[in-house]
Write a protein that holds these residues in place. Structure first.
Motif, short mmCIF file in Angstrom:
data_model
loop_
_atom_site.label_atom_id
_atom_site.label_comp_id
_atom_site.label_asym_id
_atom_site.label_seq_id
_atom_site.Cartn_x
_atom_site.Cartn_y
_atom_site.Cartn_z
N PHE A 113 37.58 -25.45 -47.16
CA PHE A 113 37.31 -25.13 -48.57
C PHE A 113 38.54 -25.47 -49.41
CE2 PHE A 113 34.44 -22.58 -51.30
CZ PHE A 113 35.22 -22.51 -52.44
N GLY A 114 39.70 -25.03 -48.98
CA GLY A 114 40.93 -25.30 -49.71
C GLY A 114 41.23 -26.79 -49.81
N GLN A 115 40.97 -27.53 -48.73
CA GLN A 115 41.17 -28.98 -48.74
C GLN A 115 40.35 -29.63 -49.84
OE1 GLN A 115 42.91 -30.91 -46.07
NE2 GLN A 115 42.71 -32.64 -47.46
N ARG A 116 39.07 -29.26 -49.91
CA ARG A 116 38.19 -29.85 -50.90
C ARG A 116 38.65 -29.54 -52.32
NH1 ARG A 116 33.61 -27.07 -49.98
NH2 ARG A 116 33.92 -25.71 -51.79
N GLU A 117 39.05 -28.30 -52.56
CA GLU A 117 39.45 -27.91 -53.91
C GLU A 117 40.78 -28.53 -54.31
OE1 GLU A 117 37.42 -26.23 -55.99
OE2 GLU A 117 36.01 -26.48 -54.34
N LEU A 118 41.71 -28.63 -53.38
CA LEU A 118 43.00 -29.26 -53.71
C LEU A 118 42.83 -30.76 -53.97
CD1 LEU A 118 45.35 -27.43 -51.18
CD2 LEU A 118 45.28 -27.16 -53.67
N GLN A 119 41.92 -31.38 -53.25
CA GLN A 119 41.66 -32.79 -53.53
C GLN A 119 41.06 -32.97 -54.92
OE1 GLN A 119 39.31 -33.76 -49.99
NE2 GLN A 119 40.96 -35.05 -49.25
N ARG A 120 40.20 -32.02 -55.30
CA ARG A 120 39.62 -32.10 -56.65
C ARG A 120 40.69 -31.85 -57.71
NH1 ARG A 120 34.40 -28.58 -58.47
NH2 ARG A 120 35.91 -26.90 -58.81
N TRP A 122 43.99 -32.50 -57.53
CA TRP A 122 44.99 -33.57 -57.66
C TRP A 122 44.39 -34.97 -57.68
CZ3 TRP A 122 49.19 -31.78 -59.49
CH2 TRP A 122 49.62 -30.49 -59.14
N GLY A 123 43.10 -35.08 -57.29
CA GLY A 123 42.51 -36.41 -57.25
C GLY A 123 41.38 -36.63 -58.24
N GLY A 124 40.89 -35.56 -58.86
CA GLY A 124 39.78 -35.70 -59.79
C GLY A 124 40.25 -35.70 -61.23
N SER A 125 39.36 -36.11 -62.10
CA SER A 125 39.71 -36.20 -63.52
C SER A 125 39.80 -34.84 -64.19
CB SER A 125 38.68 -37.07 -64.25
OG SER A 125 37.38 -36.52 -64.11
N SER A 126 39.10 -33.84 -63.63
CA SER A 126 39.07 -32.53 -64.29
C SER A 126 40.36 -31.73 -64.06
CB SER A 126 37.87 -31.71 -63.78
OG SER A 126 38.04 -31.39 -62.42
N ARG A 127 41.08 -32.05 -62.99
CA ARG A 127 42.30 -31.32 -62.62
C ARG A 127 42.05 -29.82 -62.58
NH1 ARG A 127 47.02 -34.25 -62.97
NH2 ARG A 127 47.85 -32.50 -61.78
N THR A 128 40.93 -29.43 -61.95
CA THR A 128 40.58 -28.01 -61.83
C THR A 128 40.18 -27.72 -60.38
OG1 THR A 128 38.25 -28.41 -62.35
CG2 THR A 128 39.73 -27.91 -64.19
N VAL A 129 40.09 -26.42 -60.07
CA VAL A 129 39.52 -25.98 -58.81
C VAL A 129 38.35 -25.05 -59.12
CG1 VAL A 129 41.69 -26.15 -57.54
CG2 VAL A 129 41.08 -23.99 -58.62
#
Length: 416
Positions: A113-120, A122-129
């Motif tokens: 779960f944490g892996q997915r959220e951290l990727q989102r 630092w890697g997604g445009s929203s910069r959110t979890v």
């Protein structure tokens, strides 16, 4: 003390299978369940072998809301708890909420779960979890979710001592029973299989880099070169003896003593821990049980698979038992090392061995390394005193030992 705590239910969700029957079959047949990692792509990592729960479908054990809010590690906990309650013949919702409690062990929390959220982040445009990141990774998440779902409102808690925590949770459960709570859920599950979690484990320098599952994890062997990680574990129903007898419950055994020490040593490629303090934890457990070393039928060791640590563990056993330690049996090479879930799984193996009146053959070593020449079980045998010593060493100095006294075996031919 006059209050006694017994184990009346076992729930296994591990690489050895889902349920006690599947686990015991793996142990008896000696089938190695470690294999290439499939939960993520391990290409580029030196460790690519692990123990995963075969065919686990989280949706069969948790509802949609729980699946969204929690990590796979908690999903495994939901499954193991439901299996343990069913095995004990208890309802899924506590009829007396304040008379039921849950105490589990944890070490790394919600990795996937944490892996997915951290990727989102630092890697997604929203910069959110997501909103549930704050609770899904938390090491107490499984305890909280189980307490809510099953209405366990008694004294609940979480033990954090890496592998040693799986034993500490049972010791804490016994203390809780003795303080007046008749039913406590104890044990542990784990899921350390994500890129981030694997990177953290690699930092210790203790993981095996062998790509062949048959050669990747060989504790106490001349070819030992580290451990392979695993997910899963076991959960238990720990019950006050009078409460269990009043409802005519099947009893697997009793937790009669435990010991814990800490050697304040960092776990890493250059260390090995302090054998004398590890031995002290074993002696404390035996003394508190009123058991002499020569009464122990079998020892289930930590079995890290790192030569220095294996030699130190063998030395600790010789300190306690002299030149003739009791038979030693480990099934960790079959499943991988599931941290706190692995020591809980060892407890399940010991209780099932007494239930089936058979001490199982050790899954290795093929050729004991120098200093590791213990009496490894090579053929099944019947226990004499129905006593097992389960040992675990948590990273960075935790040492724990637990004594289990098995109940009389089930009649031959009787249903499990």
């Amino acid at each position: 003390m006059s209050v006694r705590a017994v184990v009346t239910g076992i729930g296994v969700v591990a690489p050895s299978g889902v349920g006690v029957d599947a686990h015991w079959r793996t142990v008896v047949e000696g089938v190695r369940r470690t294999a290439p990692i499939t939960l993520f792509d391990p290409a580029g990592y030196p460790t690519r072998v692990a123990g995963e729960v075969p065919g686990f479908e989280a949706a069969a054990w948790a509802d949609t809301r729980q699946l969204v809010q929690t990590d796979r590690w908690t999903h495994l906990g939901f499954a193991a708890t439901r299996l343990a309650l069913a095995d004990a013949g208890l309802p899924e919702r506590a009829p007396d909420p304040y008379g039921w409690a849950v105490t589990l062990a944890s070490s790394s929390g919600g990795n996937l779960f944490g892996q997915r959220e951290l990727q989102r982040l630092w890697g997604g445009s929203s910069r959110t979890v997501g909103a549930y990141q704050s609770i899904a990774w938390f090491y107490a998440a499984s305890v909280g979710q189980l307490s809510i779902h099953h209405q366990f409102k008694g004294p609940c808690g979480v033990l954090v001592a890496e592998s040693a925590g799986g034993l500490d949770s049972l010791a804490h459960a016994v203390r809780t029973v003795r303080r007046g709570t008749p039913v406590v859920i104890a044990g542990a599950t784990e899921c350390p299989l994500s890129p981030y979690a694997l990177a953290c484990q690699l930092r210790s320098g203790l993981l095996s880099d062998a790509c062949d599952p048959e050669a990747a994890y060989r504790p106490f062997d001349r070819s030992a070169g580290g451990y392979v990680p695993a997910e899963g574990g076991a959960v238990f129903v720990v019950e006050e003896l009078g409460h269990a007898v009043a409802r005519d419950a099947r009893i697997y055994g009793e937790v009669t003593g435990w010991g814990a020490t800490h050697d304040a040593a960092h776990t890493g490629p250059d260390g090995a821990g302090e054998p004398a303090l590890y031995a002290r934890a074993m002696r404390l457990a035996l003394d508190r049980s009123g058991v002499s070393p020569d009464e122990v039928d079998v020892v289930l060791p930590d079995a890290l698979g790192v030569p220095r640590y294996d030699r130190a563990e063998a030395e600790a056993l010789r300190v306690v038992f002299g030149d003739r330690p009791p038979p030693v049996s480990t099934q960790k090479p079959l499943t991988g090392r599931a941290h706190q879930g692995g020591s809980a799984l060892d407890v399940a193996t010991a209780l099932l061995a007494f239930h089936h009146d058979t001490l199982p053959v050790s899954a290795g070593p093929r050729e004991p390394a120098p200093g590791c020449d213990l009496d490894f079980l090579r053929t099944p045998r019947r226990p004499r005193h129905r006593l097992a010593l389960v040992c675990a060493r948590g990273f960075d100095g935790f040492n724990s030992a637990l004594v289990l006294r098995g109940a009389p075996p089930a009649p031959r031919g009787a249903a499990r």
